[in-house]
Write an enzyme that holds these catalytic residues in place. Structure first.
Site, PDB file in Angstrom:
ATOM      1  N   TYR A 121      -1.676   0.855  10.620  1.00  9.60           N
ATOM      2  CA  TYR A 121      -1.638   0.366   9.245  1.00  9.60           C
ATOM      3  C   TYR A 121      -0.311   0.721   8.596  1.00  9.60           C
ATOM      4  O   TYR A 121       0.270  -0.105   7.868  1.00  9.60           O
ATOM      5  CB  TYR A 121      -2.813   0.954   8.465  1.00  9.60           C
ATOM      6  CG  TYR A 121      -3.041   0.330   7.113  1.00  9.60           C
ATOM      7  CD1 TYR A 121      -3.122  -1.045   6.950  1.00  9.60           C
ATOM      8  CD2 TYR A 121      -3.197   1.130   5.979  1.00  9.60           C
ATOM      9  CE1 TYR A 121      -3.344  -1.621   5.707  1.00  9.60           C
ATOM     10  CE2 TYR A 121      -3.417   0.565   4.724  1.00  9.60           C
ATOM     11  CZ  TYR A 121      -3.490  -0.801   4.597  1.00  9.60           C
ATOM     12  OH  TYR A 121      -3.707  -1.368   3.355  1.00  9.60           O
ATOM     13  N   SER A 155       0.848  -1.176   0.000  1.00  3.67           N
ATOM     14  CA  SER A 155       0.000   0.000   0.000  1.00  3.67           C
ATOM     15  C   SER A 155       0.888   1.233   0.000  1.00  3.67           C
ATOM     16  O   SER A 155       2.036   1.182   0.463  1.00  3.67           O
ATOM     17  CB  SER A 155      -0.897   0.018   1.245  1.00  3.67           C
ATOM     18  OG  SER A 155      -1.565   1.257   1.384  1.00  3.67           O
TER      19      SER A 155
END
Length: 263
Positions: free
Chosen positions: A161, A148
C-alpha cells in the site's frame, strides 16, 4: 444514462453550475463526496464498478450514475464519451483506490501488490489522462487526488500500500507542475485513519481483524469528514490551490502515534 447539462442558465444569467466526476463513488469517501457536492448544487457524475449501488445513489441524490472500471481502457473511453455528450466537467475527483493485505515485504503476495498498483496508480493515471484535455479547455480545471498518509510515511506491513500510495503521491506532484501552465490546479488530500464500511474489511478480509484497526480509537475520521474537506478544496476560488491537505483524527498524532483507550 440521465442527461444533464452544465450550460449557463440564460434566463437568470447565472454562471454555469460546477460539474465534477467522482470515482470510487459506490461506497465510503467516494459516496460521501458525491453527497457533499450534490448538496452544494454540483452536477456530479458518480463512477464505480457496482451498478446497483450507483443506481441507489443516483435515485437518492440526483447524481448521474456511470458504471465503469477506471483501470480498463475501454471503460475510460466510454466514460469520457458519455460525460462529453452530457456537457462535460471542470473538476475530476479521484477517490477510487484501496489496500489489500498487510504482509511484510518478505511475505508479499504478488497479486495483492498488482491490484493495488492497478487501482491506485494506473486507474488514477488513465482517468486523468483521458479528461485532461477537457479540463484544460475549460480554462479553470481542477484535479483532486485522494492519496493517503501511507503515501507519506512507510510502515511495517504496509509495503504494498505504501508503494502504491507513494507512487500516486508522486504522480500528483508531477501533474501539478505539468498542468500549471494550463491553469489546471491539482490538489492532494491525504487522510490518515478513516473508519468506513469497507476499507479495512477489504484489506484484511476478516471482520474481526478489521474491527481491531479502530479498536479503542475515540472518534476516528469518517467518510463524511474527508468528503467535507474535498468539497471545500474544490469549491475554493480557482486561484487558491490547496496543494496538499493531510487530515487525521486528533487521536492519531502521526503515523506512528495512535491513542487507543482501554475498554
Amino acid at each position: 444514462m440521465t442527461e444533464v447539462s452544465a450550460s449557463t442558465d440564460v434566463s437568470t444569467n447565472k454562471s454555469p453550475r460546477k460539474a465534477a466526476l467522482v470515482t470510487g463513488a459506490s461506497s465510503g469517501i467516494g459516496e460521501a463526496t458525491v453527497r457533499a457536492l450534490r448538496a452544494d448544487g454540483w452536477t456530479v457524475y458518480a463512477v464505480a464498478r457496482r451498478q446497483e449501488r450507483l443506481a441507489a445513489l443516483e435515485a437518492e441524490t440526483g447524481a448521474v450514475a456511470l458504471a465503469g472500471d477506471i483501470s480498463e481502457d475501454g471503460d475510460v473511453a466510454r466514460l469520457l464519451a458519455e460525460v462529453t455528450s452530457a456537457g462535460g466537467i471542470d473538476t475530476l475527483v479521484n477517490i477510487a483506490g484501496g489496500a489489500r493485505g498487510a504482509d511484510r515485504v518478505g511475505q508479499a503476495v504478488t497479486e495483492d501488490w498488482e491490484w493495488m498498483y492497478r487501482v491506485n496508480v494506473l486507474g488514477t493515471m488513465k482517468i486523468t489522462r483521458a479528461f485532461l484535455p477537457m479540463l484544460r479547455e475549460n480554462g479553470e480545471g481542477t484535479v483532486l487526488n485522494l492519496t493517503s498518509t501511507a503515501g507519506l510515511d512507510a510502515y511495517e506491513g504496509g509495503g504494498g500500500y505504501n508503494a502504491a500510495k507513494f507512487a500516486q503521491h508522486g504522480l500528483t506532484g508531477a501533474l501539478r507542475l505539468e498542468e500549471a501552465d494550463h491553469n489546471v490546479r491539482v490538489i492532494e488530500v491525504a487522510p490518515g485513519l478513516v473508519q468506513t464500511e469497507e476499507f479495512a474489511l477489504n484489506r484484511l478480509g476478516d471482520a474481526q481483524a478489521a474491527g481491531k484497526v479502530y479498536q479503542g480509537v475515540e472518534k476516528p475520521l469518517t467518510a463524511e469528514d474527508v468528503a467535507d474537506v474535498v468539497r471545500y478544496a474544490v469549491s475554493a476560488p480557482h486561484h487558491v490551490n490547496l496543494d496538499q491537505i493531510v487530515i487525521r483524527p486528533v487521536a492519531q498524532a502521526s503515523t506512528f502515534k495512535l491513542i487507543r483507550k482501554q475498554a
